[in-house]
Design an enzyme around this catalytic site. Sequence first.
Site, PDB file in Angstrom:
ATOM      1  N   PRO A  30       0.832  -1.209   0.000  1.00 54.83           N
ATOM      2  CA  PRO A  30       0.000   0.000   0.000  1.00 54.83           C
ATOM      3  C   PRO A  30       0.861   1.251   0.000  1.00 54.83           C
ATOM      4  O   PRO A  30       1.848   1.327   0.742  1.00 54.83           O
ATOM      5  CB  PRO A  30      -0.780  -0.114   1.321  1.00 54.83           C
ATOM      6  N   GLN A  84      -6.909  -1.002   3.507  1.00 55.34           N
ATOM      7  CA  GLN A  84      -6.105  -0.703   4.701  1.00 55.34           C
ATOM      8  C   GLN A  84      -6.668   0.502   5.432  1.00 55.34           C
ATOM      9  O   GLN A  84      -6.951   1.531   4.817  1.00 55.34           O
ATOM     10  CB  GLN A  84      -4.649  -0.436   4.335  1.00 55.34           C
ATOM     11  N   CYS A 114       2.897   3.057   9.750  1.00 53.20           N
ATOM     12  CA  CYS A 114       3.172   4.333   9.077  1.00 53.20           C
ATOM     13  C   CYS A 114       4.005   5.245   9.979  1.00 53.20           C
ATOM     14  O   CYS A 114       3.606   5.549  11.107  1.00 53.20           O
ATOM     15  CB  CYS A 114       1.871   5.036   8.685  1.00 53.20           C
ATOM     16  N   LYS A 153      -0.121  -4.776   9.022  1.00 55.72           N
ATOM     17  CA  LYS A 153       1.173  -4.434   8.421  1.00 55.72           C
ATOM     18  C   LYS A 153       1.911  -3.549   9.414  1.00 55.72           C
ATOM     19  O   LYS A 153       1.362  -2.556   9.903  1.00 55.72           O
ATOM     20  CB  LYS A 153       0.970  -3.705   7.091  1.00 55.72           C
ATOM     21  N   ASN A 216       8.830  -7.439   3.609  1.00 52.07           N
ATOM     22  CA  ASN A 216       8.772  -6.202   2.835  1.00 52.07           C
ATOM     23  C   ASN A 216      10.003  -5.346   3.126  1.00 52.07           C
ATOM     24  O   ASN A 216      10.450  -5.277   4.255  1.00 52.07           O
ATOM     25  CB  ASN A 216       7.472  -5.453   3.212  1.00 52.07           C
ATOM     26  N   GLY A 217      10.508  -4.738   2.054  1.00 53.96           N
ATOM     27  CA  GLY A 217      11.609  -3.796   2.205  1.00 53.96           C
ATOM     28  C   GLY A 217      12.691  -3.995   1.169  1.00 53.96           C
ATOM     29  O   GLY A 217      13.355  -5.037   1.145  1.00 53.96           O
ATOM     30  N   ARG A 241       8.170   0.774  -3.367  1.00 45.78           N
ATOM     31  CA  ARG A 241       8.748   1.835  -4.190  1.00 45.78           C
ATOM     32  C   ARG A 241       9.198   1.375  -5.567  1.00 45.78           C
ATOM     33  O   ARG A 241       9.102   2.131  -6.536  1.00 45.78           O
ATOM     34  CB  ARG A 241       9.905   2.496  -3.429  1.00 45.78           C
TER      35      ARG A 241
END
Length: 339
Positions: A30, A84, A114, A153, A216-217, A241
């Site tokens: 997201p 989300q 976030c 998340k 993730n990352g 990204r």
Amino acid sequence: MDFSIFALKYYILIRIGQIAAGEFPVILAPMEDVTDSPFRSICKDFGADVLITEFVASEGLIRDAWKSRMKLQFETKERPIGIQIFGANIDSMIKAAEAAQNAGPDFIDLNFGCPVRKIVMKGGGAALLQDVPKMISMAKAVVQSTRIPVTAKTRLGWDEHHLEIVDIAERLQDAGIQAISIHGRTRVQLYGGKADWTLIGEVKNNPRMKIPVFGNGDIDSGPKAGEMKERYGVDGILIGRAAVGNPWIFREVKAFLGTGSVTAPPSVTERINMVRLHLEKSLLYKGERATLFEMRKMYSGYFRGIAGFKPYRLKLILSGSLQEVDSILREIQYLSLSE
Ligand SMILES: Cc1cc2nc3c(=O)[nH]c(=O)nc-3n(C[C@H](O)[C@H](O)[C@H](O)COP(=O)(O)O)c2cc1C
């Protein structure tokens, strides 16, 4: 007797609750003002297995704000899709989850990661990493009040002194969360440095964990995705990204994971056609002004690695109408044909 039929490979599907998400879900992460319905559906065309909306403010949903309601929209082809939501107040999150559920998604995802200051200051997103009991109560309350699966998340922890994700993941699972996505950074790191997947691997290898663990990352290529899958044993990955202005990343990653093959990068014509399609979809969805504004983030991705693109980037960003964008795209096409 021919036993060859028994040699057929059996695929184990990863499930989010009852929802089949693929053998190794490659998920579009997201991203606010990026992963709207037009862009998600393009990523789906290139192989993204699961989509998640950009985050939606619980307070906005409760007020029935137009901007928040818009974000609940999706096309049938986007399934399986999660909406989300984020917020600091448990009652608001329950009500927002109900509103999100009414939009008909396959699951609801809770944002506990976030790092943006204005959200953290109000107690939402990654702020919940500083109040884990509240995070768990919120997760439990939302799970109990909804009929569809709820996922979460989050990040590794608040800072390097509080890397609590192994414990947090277990507790979220106990609260009824059906899958967890972990970004391998702390809140304090924001997006700096390199994502550390070691703890993501620890969560996955914790024998108490039964729900899917998605990593993730920093995944930006097929080989990188393959490396993370093999090294950390996660059940799936999220790509953020690297997908901005680059929906082809899903084709690349799926091809590499499937057959080890490396796909050719898109031609200039393919890129221009994709920008046109994206503009068209976006225009229908949010009108010319917002389209021009939000597409500005995408151009670098769409034309990455194209020699001579640099001066056109600024022109595209500054263009005040879709007509202007169109003529710049023609110039780029002309430039590439004359090479
Ligand atoms: C512009 C932008 C917007 C983002 N918005 C959200 C969001 O709405 N919800 C969320 O959970 N993460 C959000 N993220 C974080 C991404 O989902 C992802 O966790 C992060 O970018 C790391 O993955 P990557 O290295 O593949 O980009 C955002 C990231 C970016 C760059």
